[in-house]
Design an enzyme around this catalytic site. Sequence first.
Site, PDB file in Angstrom:
ATOM      1  N   GLY A  58      10.406 -14.814 -71.426  1.00  0.00           N
ATOM      2  CA  GLY A  58      10.423 -14.340 -72.801  1.00  0.00           C
ATOM      3  C   GLY A  58      11.369 -13.165 -72.942  1.00  0.00           C
ATOM      4  CD  GLN A  63      12.594  -7.558 -73.526  1.00  0.00           C
ATOM      5  OE1 GLN A  63      12.276  -8.620 -74.042  1.00  0.00           O
ATOM      6  NE2 GLN A  63      12.429  -7.316 -72.245  1.00  0.00           N
ATOM      7  CB  CYS A 104       8.591  -6.269 -69.005  1.00  0.00           C
ATOM      8  SG  CYS A 104       9.576  -5.956 -70.476  1.00  0.00           S
ATOM      9  CG  LEU A 105      13.470 -10.292 -68.359  1.00  0.00           C
ATOM     10  CD1 LEU A 105      14.220 -11.205 -69.330  1.00  0.00           C
ATOM     11  CD2 LEU A 105      13.919 -10.566 -66.920  1.00  0.00           C
ATOM     12  CG  HIS A 146       5.155  -9.063 -72.939  1.00  0.00           C
ATOM     13  ND1 HIS A 146       4.776  -8.438 -71.766  1.00  0.00           N
ATOM     14  CD2 HIS A 146       6.489  -8.822 -73.065  1.00  0.00           C
ATOM     15  CE1 HIS A 146       5.827  -7.834 -71.236  1.00  0.00           C
ATOM     16  NE2 HIS A 146       6.888  -8.062 -72.003  1.00  0.00           N
ATOM     17  CD  GLU A 147       8.819 -11.335 -74.704  1.00  0.00           C
ATOM     18  OE1 GLU A 147       9.581 -10.433 -75.091  1.00  0.00           O
ATOM     19  OE2 GLU A 147       8.577 -11.537 -73.492  1.00  0.00           O
ATOM     20  CG  HIS A 150       9.436  -6.199 -75.966  1.00  0.00           C
ATOM     21  ND1 HIS A 150       9.716  -5.056 -75.248  1.00  0.00           N
ATOM     22  CD2 HIS A 150       9.141  -7.155 -75.044  1.00  0.00           C
ATOM     23  CE1 HIS A 150       9.590  -5.312 -73.944  1.00  0.00           C
ATOM     24  NE2 HIS A 150       9.230  -6.575 -73.796  1.00  0.00           N
TER      25      HIS A 150
HETATM   26  C1  QAP Z   1       6.811 -11.348 -70.478  1.00  0.00           C
HETATM   27  O1  QAP Z   1       8.567 -11.229 -68.917  1.00  0.00           O
HETATM   28  C2  QAP Z   1       5.630 -11.844 -69.669  1.00  0.00           C
HETATM   29  O2  QAP Z   1      10.400  -7.586 -63.014  1.00  0.00           O
HETATM   30  C3  QAP Z   1       8.134 -11.925 -70.068  1.00  0.00           C
HETATM   31  O3  QAP Z   1      12.421  -8.493 -61.492  1.00  0.00           O
HETATM   32  C4  QAP Z   1       5.669 -11.918 -68.279  1.00  0.00           C
HETATM   33  O4  QAP Z   1      10.065 -12.794 -68.404  1.00  0.00           O
HETATM   34  C5  QAP Z   1       4.480 -12.214 -70.304  1.00  0.00           C
HETATM   35  C6  QAP Z   1      11.180 -10.661 -64.807  1.00  0.00           C
HETATM   36  C7  QAP Z   1       4.555 -12.376 -67.566  1.00  0.00           C
HETATM   37  C8  QAP Z   1       3.405 -12.678 -69.596  1.00  0.00           C
HETATM   38  C9  QAP Z   1       3.434 -12.782 -68.219  1.00  0.00           C
HETATM   39  C10 QAP Z   1      10.575  -9.479 -64.462  1.00  0.00           C
HETATM   40  C11 QAP Z   1      12.215 -11.124 -64.020  1.00  0.00           C
HETATM   41  C12 QAP Z   1      10.775 -11.431 -65.985  1.00  0.00           C
HETATM   42  C13 QAP Z   1      10.992  -8.759 -63.350  1.00  0.00           C
HETATM   43  C14 QAP Z   1       9.526 -11.761 -68.099  1.00  0.00           C
HETATM   44  C15 QAP Z   1      12.053  -9.230 -62.582  1.00  0.00           C
HETATM   45  C16 QAP Z   1      12.653 -10.415 -62.915  1.00  0.00           C
HETATM   46  C17 QAP Z   1       9.872 -10.989 -66.884  1.00  0.00           C
HETATM   47 CO    CO Z   2       8.925  -7.524 -71.990  1.00  0.00          CO
END
Ligand code: QAP
Ligand code: CO
Length: 165
Positions: A58, A63, A104-105, A146-147, A150
């Site tokens: 997401g 972001q 989270c990215l 979550h999004e 943001h």
């Molecule tokens: C939000 O997050 C989310 O630390 C989206 O090194 C995540 O896509 C909602 C990511 C999990 C619910 C459950 C994070 C990639 C991606 C990192 C993401 C990383 C590489 C996060």
């Molecule tokens: Co995020």
Amino acid sequence: MPGQGDTRLIDTMAILQILEFPDPRLRKIAAPVSVFDEKLELLIEDMFATMYDSQGIGLAATQVDVHKRLLVIDVSENKDSPQVLINPSFKIIDDEPVEYDEGCLSVPGFYETVSRPAEIRVFAQDKKGDQFELMADGLLSTCIQHEIDHLDGKLFVDYISMLKR
Ligand code: QAP
Ligand code: CO
């Protein structure tokens, strides 16, 4: 198309720079999208390219330092179910808290368990501006919440510090 002012001569997708915590721009409140044009479609393409490039599920416009109310999501196993939500909102259908290990990215390398309502009904517009609704539970529900956070300047780490204090 000619005469539109913001036309790309070559339609290649761009990988956008992702803002990282604690960048203050992640705290801005995004404004509603009111113009559904080619420029918006290019932003959506770039957001998908950016999300897939960094193995995300997401990504909210906030972001990538665009303070408009849109987000892209793909929670599918095979990364073949892109969904774009514009001006999204939701109603809680089942407020039973469900825990996910969230990342989270914008907070790379950091993961923590967060509780959110289990099931929501989501109201949004597509890239043409048409309204639609969807029911979400499981990972999709968590990811949409979550999004949308943001877009309101909130980060999942805010919930953690509240819990741990
Ligand atoms: C939000 O997050 C989310 O630390 C989206 O090194 C995540 O896509 C909602 C990511 C999990 C619910 C459950 C994070 C990639 C991606 C990192 C993401 C990383 C590489 C996060
Ligand atoms: Co995020």
